[in-house]
Structures are given as C-alpha cells and as structure tokens.
Design an enzyme around this catalytic site. Structure first.
Site, PDB file in Angstrom:
ATOM      1  N   ARG A  37       0.858  -1.190   0.000  1.00  0.00           N
ATOM      2  CA  ARG A  37       0.000   0.000   0.000  1.00  0.00           C
ATOM      3  C   ARG A  37       0.887   1.230   0.000  1.00  0.00           C
ATOM      4  O   ARG A  37       1.820   1.339   0.789  1.00  0.00           O
ATOM      5  CB  ARG A  37      -0.879   0.008   1.234  1.00  0.00           C
ATOM      6  CG  ARG A  37      -1.597   1.348   1.498  1.00  0.00           C
ATOM      7  CD  ARG A  37      -2.538   1.196   2.680  1.00  0.00           C
ATOM      8  NE  ARG A  37      -3.120   2.448   3.112  1.00  0.00           N
ATOM      9  CZ  ARG A  37      -2.782   3.085   4.235  1.00  0.00           C
ATOM     10  NH1 ARG A  37      -1.824   2.587   5.036  1.00  0.00           N
ATOM     11  NH2 ARG A  37      -3.382   4.200   4.580  1.00  0.00           N
ATOM     12  N   ARG A  78     -10.178  18.440   9.275  1.00  0.00           N
ATOM     13  CA  ARG A  78      -9.182  18.638  10.330  1.00  0.00           C
ATOM     14  C   ARG A  78      -9.287  20.020  10.957  1.00  0.00           C
ATOM     15  O   ARG A  78      -9.768  20.954  10.327  1.00  0.00           O
ATOM     16  CB  ARG A  78      -7.761  18.498   9.747  1.00  0.00           C
ATOM     17  CG  ARG A  78      -7.458  17.148   9.135  1.00  0.00           C
ATOM     18  CD  ARG A  78      -6.097  17.135   8.430  1.00  0.00           C
ATOM     19  NE  ARG A  78      -5.898  15.894   7.689  1.00  0.00           N
ATOM     20  CZ  ARG A  78      -5.424  14.777   8.225  1.00  0.00           C
ATOM     21  NH1 ARG A  78      -5.085  14.748   9.495  1.00  0.00           N
ATOM     22  NH2 ARG A  78      -5.269  13.689   7.479  1.00  0.00           N
ATOM     23  N   LYS A 224     -13.014   2.678   0.547  1.00  0.00           N
ATOM     24  CA  LYS A 224     -12.704   2.557   1.973  1.00  0.00           C
ATOM     25  C   LYS A 224     -13.962   2.926   2.769  1.00  0.00           C
ATOM     26  O   LYS A 224     -14.474   4.036   2.648  1.00  0.00           O
ATOM     27  CB  LYS A 224     -11.553   3.491   2.351  1.00  0.00           C
ATOM     28  CG  LYS A 224     -10.243   3.069   1.706  1.00  0.00           C
ATOM     29  CD  LYS A 224      -9.180   4.131   1.847  1.00  0.00           C
ATOM     30  CE  LYS A 224      -8.696   4.289   3.277  1.00  0.00           C
ATOM     31  NZ  LYS A 224      -7.620   5.306   3.354  1.00  0.00           N
ATOM     32  N   THR A 282      -6.454  -1.452   9.675  1.00  0.00           N
ATOM     33  CA  THR A 282      -6.293  -0.541  10.827  1.00  0.00           C
ATOM     34  C   THR A 282      -5.992  -1.257  12.141  1.00  0.00           C
ATOM     35  O   THR A 282      -6.807  -2.020  12.642  1.00  0.00           O
ATOM     36  CB  THR A 282      -7.527   0.380  11.060  1.00  0.00           C
ATOM     37  OG1 THR A 282      -8.086   0.760   9.808  1.00  0.00           O
ATOM     38  CG2 THR A 282      -7.099   1.630  11.818  1.00  0.00           C
TER      39      THR A 282
END
Length: 491
Positions: A37, A78, A224, A282
């Site tokens: 990845r 963010r 995802k 994860t």
C-alpha cells in the site's frame, strides 16, 4: 515458492521510511508479502513512484508478483494549527472551533478549521471527536462561524488533527484537489488498485474510476468504508467498486468502537456475496510498531478477520514506520495459516439459489462445486481478465486456484484475491489438449500437483478473448489426452 503458496488470505503492507532499505523489502517479500500500500497522505509523488518501482524490482528478483495499492488521502476534516505548539484541554473547559479564525493562530480557547461547512453540519447536543476519538467535545452552541464546545474527555491536542461527528454527517466531497493530482501519480505508477477515502455513495466511486481511467490508469477501485453514511449505503458502494476496505479507524470513531465487529462481519459477507474483494485494515498488529511479537488480542483480531472471510489483512504503521516490518508480516502469515485450518471456512455455501449473469460465472461456480465434492487438488483458471478466478474465490474452499495468464496486469490484480495465485503462462498452441498439458506441466514444475492428482481446468474456446471462459475439464495428472488421438479437441 510452495511455502507461501499455501496461505489463502493475502497480506498487504504499507510502504514508508522503514521499508526503503532493499534488504528490508527482501525480508518482507520472503515473509510472504502479497500487496503493498502506498499511502498518499504522506510523502511526495517522486517518493511514491520510486517505492512502487523498487518493490516491483525486488519482487521480480524473487520470482514473485506483488500488487500495488495506491491509497488517496481524501477529504479528512481537520482542525488547523496552534500558535505555540500543542495545547492541553481539561474536562469542563470551553473550546471553540471557528472557521473564520487565523489558521495558524490556535490557542487553548479557539482553533480554526479548513472545513467551512462545520457550523451548518452540527447542532447543540452533538458530540465531536478529535484525533481519532482521543478527545471528546459536546457542542454547546453554534453561531455563524463558531462552534462552541464543552470538553467531555480532555488531553493534549496538536496541529491538523481529524474531526469526526459521532453518528457521521460531516462529509466534504470525496475527492480533493490533492486527490486529483495523486490519481495522476497512481496512473503513472500503473497502480493495480486505487483506494478512495471517505466515499459517501456509489457516485463518489464512479467519479474516482472515471478520473483514474482518464489519467490512463487501468487498476481496480477500492472503496474505503470509514463513514457512518457508507455503512448505510453499503450495497450501493460495494457494487460501484471492485473491492472494499473495512477502514476501522475513522469508522470506529463515527459509529462507536463497540459497533465495529458486527459491521466488519456484515461488510465482508456482503462484499463476498456481491463478488467483490474485502480488505480488513487498521491497528491489526499495532503493538508491533515497537514490539517484535503481537499481543494475544491482535492475534485474535487477525484470525477473526480470516474466519469472517476477508480476502486480505493489512498492516499500516507496523510496516511503514515500525521497528519490525518483516516480523509483522511473518506474524500475520502464521496467524492466517492457523486460522485457515478451521473447517467452517473451507466448506462451501454453493449459491444453489443464485441465478448467474454470465457464462464464465456459471463455469466458475460449476468448477467450485465439483472441486469441493470430488477431492480435486488444484484448479487451473486460464484467464485473460482474472474474473473467473475472482468468482471462484468467492466460494469457500481449501483448494488452491492458479490464475494462469500472459498478462502482468492480471497477475498483479489477483494477488489480492483469497486463495488465488498468479502464474505467468503463455501458450502459443490453439490445440486444447496441448494447452491442457502445458498448464498441468506448469503446476507439476512448481510442485503444486503430483501424478494421480485430480485437477480442474477452466478456459475459453477462443484463447485470448476476455470473458470467454466457457469450458471446464477434469483431468488426472499423468493421464493427459494426447492431441493425436482425436478426442477432446473442443475442451
């Protein structure tokens, strides 16, 4: 070759500073790496292109195929930056997120966000989670550009940490300007898979696919699943993509960590039912960033994903910045192999009530039904696009499926399919008996089958035509028909 061929679940490892040394990469490939990845959230386009090239060179040196998955950063929402470094928030404090504040002027009372819609997306009583849920804020009031919150769980807060809303609902468009640039880089590196971050619906995946194709990319698209909305639109997103990644970081923050295990199981089952590939990701072996062995809980996590039917398990920081990248892969390899011995994942639910859409899908299902009931040792899929091998791998079985193809792109793509192994195979004969014999010889040479073994071969009448698989043949190794005897010419 035979040692890692036996593991059905594929291992994805993230590249990073810890994997740049070719010797480390060699050890990772030897430990059983299947796909790398490349994380576009960190590093430059040049670094990414170099890493992809380096992996392919090292894989070639080992006589292996390693797939490349390019992972877009996406619109992670963010906070901006603090003027004097990290701040401390204490339970009970008031803290404001203000879209109009100076992006570099945050302090213990207020910080900016680049996400201008925040005040429209939240209401009094909402819970905001900062830095993957480490800090928890309760929204007291929303006023023009300001969202004023009460700190419920405090701690240290530093620049550019992510914001999520419990239950989801914060959703910028799935592709940012940076993603557009990165899609071009992914096309340039000939990425086998392109992962789209934070999609909300099937259309987000379609848009990414269109841009990737326009940039010259041929790879498959991975959605995802990391938003609460994506769980709601699960089937639509899975059908729009070629594969899904259960991205448990942001997803766990949005739906709550306790809700993750059943959602993971449902996502994997749905992907398999809809003939798509599933990746579980994860923190799978998070402690191995600094420890040479995993915790027991991590061992169970990886094993449970295998028992759920995932195609691949993924390492992130464990390999990208960890101290033991090759040991993390070796630990995953061990755990997957052991979990795969369980009967319930090698048995099969044969889709008895499914109507097939394509001839090649029908052949794939017939091959698996026969293989699981006849003691077949191996399945040979002579394939152009790899789709026959994909359909076969959706049926639970302990029988290895060898995808024999002349196309390097197809060989790289199947590196992600559970129980499918890529084999480079070029046969110039149009005589079917000769093709069968050469295909079986290829497996004999690799030690994958022995004399007396039963093998299933699937292929098309017109060798070289995509989607043309229309024949299945059962042969016993060592008793092949000769072309001259006039039999079996059409199979």
């Amino acid at each position: 070759m035979a040692a890692h061929m036996l593991r059905r679940t594929k291992i994805i490892a993230t590249l990073g500073p810890a994997t740049d040394d070719p010797k480390t990469l060699d050890r990772m490939i030897e430990a059983g790496l299947d796909v790398v990845r490349i994380n576009f959230s960190h590093g430059t386009a040049e670094e990414h292109l170099e890493r992809a090239e380096r992996v392919r060179n090292r894989a070639r040196a080992h006589g292996r195929q390693v797939g490349v998955l390019a992972d877009l950063q996406g619109p992670k929402i963010r906070i901006e930056r603090f003027r004097d470094g990290p701040i401390q928030l204490t339970e009970g404090d008031l803290f404001t997120i203000d879209t109009a504040h100076d992006p570099n002027g945050g302090d213990a009372q207020v910080v900016a966000t680049s996400y201008k819609q925040l005040p429209e997306d939240v209401n009094r009583g909402d819970t905001l989670l900062i830095d993957d849920g480490r800090l928890v804020l309760w929204v007291e009031e929303v006023h023009t550009t300001k969202v004023t919150c009460r700190v419920v769980v405090g701690g240290t807060l530093s620049d550019r940490k992510g914001i999520n809303r419990l239950g989801g609902g914060l959703s910028a468009p799935a592709l940012t300007q940076k993603d557009y640039d990165d899609i071009r880089t992914a096309a340039k590196m000939e990425a086998d898979y392109l992962a789209v971050s934070f999609p909300r619906c099937g259309q987000d995946i379609e848009n990414a696919r269109k841009l990737f194709r326009e940039a010259g990319g041929h790879g498959a698209i991975v959605a995802k699943v990391e938003r609460a909305e994506a769980v709601e639109a699960m089937e639509e997103i899975i059908l729009a993509s070629d594969a899904i990644m259960v991205a448990r970081g942001d997803l766990g923050v949005e739906i709550g960590d306790a809700a993750l295990p059943p959602v993971q199981k449902r996502l994997i089952q749905t992907a398999r039912r809809l003939n798509r590939v599933a990746i579980t990701a994860t923190q799978m072996m998070e402690s191995m960033i600094h420890s040479p062995i995993p915790t027991r809980a991590e061992v169970f996590d990886v094993a449970n994903a295998v028992l759920d039917g995932t195609d691949a398990v993924m390492l992130s920081a464990e390999t990208a910045t960890g101290d033991f990248p090759d040991k993390a892969i070796a630990a995953m390899d061990r755990v997957c192999l052991e979990a795969e011995k369980q009967r319930n994942i090698t048995g099969a639910e044969h889709r008895i009530n499914t109507r097939f859409q394509h001839v090649d899908e029908g052949i794939a299902m017939a091959a698996m039904y026969t293989a699981n009931h006849l003691g077949v040792k191996a399945i040979i899929a002579l394939t152009e696009s790899g789709s026959t091998a994909l359909w076969m791998s959706r049926i639970a079985s302990g029988i290895p499926i060898y995808a024999l193809t002349p196309h390097v792109g197809t060989r790289r793509k199947v590196t992600l399919y559970r129980g499918v192994y890529p084999v480079s195979f070029v046969c110039n004969s149009t005589d079917h008996a000769t093709v069968n014999a050469e295909a079986v010889d290829e497996l004999l040479r690799r030690g994958a089958v022995r004399d007396g073994d039963l093998v299933i071969i699937t292929k098309g009448d017109l060798i070289g035509v995509r989607g043309g698989t229309n024949a299945m043949k059962i042969v016993r190794v060592g008793e092949m028909l000769q072309p001259s005897d006039g039999q079996g010419q059409n199979v």
